[in-house]
Design a protein around this motif. Structure first.
Motif, PDB file in Angstrom:
ATOM      1  N   ALA A 294      20.749  24.260  23.033  1.00 58.87           N
ATOM      2  CA  ALA A 294      21.474  24.547  21.780  1.00 58.87           C
ATOM      3  C   ALA A 294      20.528  24.375  20.594  1.00 58.87           C
ATOM      4  O   ALA A 294      20.528  25.184  19.651  1.00 58.87           O
ATOM      5  CB  ALA A 294      22.668  23.599  21.656  1.00 58.87           C
ATOM      6  N   ALA A 295      19.694  23.350  20.657  1.00 59.90           N
ATOM      7  CA  ALA A 295      18.750  23.101  19.558  1.00 59.90           C
ATOM      8  C   ALA A 295      17.744  24.251  19.442  1.00 59.90           C
ATOM      9  O   ALA A 295      17.457  24.721  18.342  1.00 59.90           O
ATOM     10  CB  ALA A 295      18.024  21.781  19.798  1.00 59.90           C
ATOM     11  N   MET A 296      17.202  24.701  20.576  1.00 58.76           N
ATOM     12  CA  MET A 296      16.201  25.787  20.533  1.00 58.76           C
ATOM     13  C   MET A 296      16.825  27.050  19.938  1.00 58.76           C
ATOM     14  O   MET A 296      16.199  27.758  19.152  1.00 58.76           O
ATOM     15  CB  MET A 296      15.655  26.091  21.947  1.00 58.76           C
ATOM     16  CG  MET A 296      14.938  24.921  22.613  1.00 58.76           C
ATOM     17  SD  MET A 296      13.585  24.274  21.625  1.00 58.76           S
ATOM     18  CE  MET A 296      13.147  22.829  22.602  1.00 58.76           C
ATOM     19  N   LYS A 297      18.074  27.296  20.319  1.00 54.87           N
ATOM     20  CA  LYS A 297      18.750  28.497  19.777  1.00 54.87           C
ATOM     21  C   LYS A 297      18.923  28.347  18.262  1.00 54.87           C
ATOM     22  O   LYS A 297      18.666  29.283  17.506  1.00 54.87           O
ATOM     23  CB  LYS A 297      20.115  28.685  20.456  1.00 54.87           C
ATOM     24  CG  LYS A 297      19.984  29.192  21.893  1.00 54.87           C
ATOM     25  CD  LYS A 297      21.345  29.280  22.572  1.00 54.87           C
ATOM     26  CE  LYS A 297      21.173  29.508  24.064  1.00 54.87           C
ATOM     27  NZ  LYS A 297      22.414  29.347  24.824  1.00 54.87           N
ATOM     28  N   ALA A 298      19.358  27.168  17.835  1.00 56.43           N
ATOM     29  CA  ALA A 298      19.559  26.946  16.397  1.00 56.43           C
ATOM     30  C   ALA A 298      18.234  27.094  15.643  1.00 56.43           C
ATOM     31  O   ALA A 298      18.209  27.580  14.510  1.00 56.43           O
ATOM     32  CB  ALA A 298      20.150  25.556  16.170  1.00 56.43           C
ATOM     33  N   LEU A 299      17.153  26.705  16.282  1.00 54.52           N
ATOM     34  CA  LEU A 299      15.837  26.780  15.630  1.00 54.52           C
ATOM     35  C   LEU A 299      15.222  28.183  15.718  1.00 54.52           C
ATOM     36  O   LEU A 299      14.112  28.410  15.233  1.00 54.52           O
ATOM     37  CB  LEU A 299      14.875  25.758  16.274  1.00 54.52           C
ATOM     38  CG  LEU A 299      15.215  24.284  16.028  1.00 54.52           C
ATOM     39  CD1 LEU A 299      14.360  23.374  16.899  1.00 54.52           C
ATOM     40  CD2 LEU A 299      15.027  23.931  14.549  1.00 54.52           C
ATOM     41  N   GLY A 300      15.928  29.092  16.386  1.00 53.55           N
ATOM     42  CA  GLY A 300      15.431  30.465  16.518  1.00 53.55           C
ATOM     43  C   GLY A 300      14.280  30.570  17.500  1.00 53.55           C
ATOM     44  O   GLY A 300      13.442  31.476  17.387  1.00 53.55           O
TER      45      GLY A 300
END
Ligand SMILES: Cc1ncc(COP(=O)(O)O)c(C=O)c1O
Length: 375
Positions: A272-278
């Motif tokens: 989820a974090a990687m997705k939020a960070l693009g």
């Protein structure tokens, strides 16, 4: 701070248990430690069969699987969708086996149907070798489905590299009838490197009786016989056993379900974090490893990210392997990892991206924290 998929962090209690003078490996005191760790390894492997502890890394366990249960010229299928699958094909070829590779692209999962087709085309196949969690790509192959197609379409043994899945994902070894499965101490076991663990089914032991490849130090028959007498065939890494005793006690206290749930939570929070960070993920959500998250950043250099993470925050991330070298970073979340570690690593990553001038669409910390709060 080790956020790599092995060696993984080791609890202080385990480190302190190892910080002792060794004792005689043939002493009654050491026999007791072997008896206890043997039982607890069976618990962890969800098997009634002996789990043999080798003084070898994970690779040693799969080499042992090949040389103990197969013979030169045997036809085997090896599933290859990353570096470790490739290694098992190389080892099998080195020992004169007749290897058929069933492959998928790096970043994709093996298709169980491809394995079914290969087995139907060659009913004489003696073994299927599968890497469960392919650490080089962060892909978790569907072991349950692959095991089923092996059982439905053949009499072959299934040999499983569970080096980064044992202790992070539910593998009911006896219930599924997994024939041979190996792992390594520096992964989900909360121990330093130096030991490999392997167990085998009755069907595999029947194959052992007929297998003709040469073996001596890795002759598993010797390990089984010794383990059943609370002993080891050769001098074991005594201090690692001191650590293993404590690590397994800690794992038992946490419980298998909680351990697996923690790994799922950390995998999902990291993704989820990687997705939020693009930051683009290499493995699909449907087949993501609970042990490691692989990222192929765009517009920012993967090696620069690793370098800033190490220099500024003393956090180690793994790089890409082979053709993915320089293009990928991999964040491990395997073994002795807490919510605090995940939030710490993600916030350091977010700060690293900011420092490198990379615009991020959202906050990784908030995304990870939201997932962690759900339990
Ligand atoms: C899936 C997998 N298999 C095998 C290995 C090889 O293990 P070792 O380096 O302990 O020999 C690794 C190591 O990272 C791994 O991740």
């Amino acid at each position: 701070m080790l956020m790599i998929p092995g060696p993984t962090p080791v609890p202080e209690k385990v480190l302190l248990a190892m910080a002792k003078h060794p004792i005689g490996h043939r002493s009654g005191e050491f026999s007791q430690i072997i008896a206890e760790t043997n039982e607890n390894l069976k618990w962890l492997f969800q098997t009634q069969n002996t789990v043999m502890a080798l003084c070898a890394s994970g690779t040693g366990t799969i080499e042992a699987a090949i040389i103990n249960f197969l013979s030169a010229g045997d036809r085997v299928i090896v599933g290859v969708n990353g570096k470790f699958g490739e290694r098992w094909a190389q080892i099998a070829k080195a020992y004169g086996l007749n290897v058929q590779v069933v492959s998928a692209e790096w970043g994709a999962a093996l298709n169980p149907e491809d394995i079914a087709q290969a087995l139907k085309a060659d009913p004489g196949v003696k073994a299927v070798v599968i890497t469960h969690s392919e650490t080089s790509t962060g892909v978790l192959n569907d072991l349950e489905a692959i095991n089923k197609v092996v059982k439905d379409n053949s009499d072959a043994l299934i040999i499983v590299d569970a080096v980064t899945s044992l202790g992070s994902y539910n593998i009911p070894v006896d219930e599924w009838g997994i024939d041979v499965i190996g792992s390594g101490s520096q992964k989900g076991f909360m121990l330093p490197p130096g030991m490999g663990f392997i167990t085998a089914s009755d069907k595999a032991w029947a194959a052992y009786e007929k297998a003709t490849l040469p073996k001596f130090y890795l002759d598993l028959g010797k390990y089984r016989k010794a383990a059943d007498k609370k002993s080891t065939p050769f001098t074991p890494p005594v201090n690692l056993y001191f650590g293993m005793k404590v690590a397994l006690e800690m794992m038992k206290a946490e419980g298998l379900e909680s351990i697996f749930a923690r790994h799922t939570r950390h995998k999902e929070a990291t993704r989820a974090a990687m997705k939020a960070l693009g930051l683009p993920l290499f493995a699909p959500d449907t087949h993501a490893s609970p042990a490691v998250t692989s990222v192929v950043p765009e517009g920012v250099d993967a090696e620069k990210i690793r370098s800033v993470m190490k220099k500024r925050f003393d956090i180690a991330l793994a790089g890409g392997q082979d053709h993915m070298s320089g293009k990928m970073f991999r964040m491990g979340h395997l073994g002795f990892v807490s919510d605090r570690d995940i939030l710490c690593a993600i916030s350091a990553l977010e700060a690293t991206l900011q420092e490198l001038g990379h615009k991020t669409p959202d906050s990784g910390v908030i995304a990870a924290s939201e997932r962690l709060q759900k339990g």
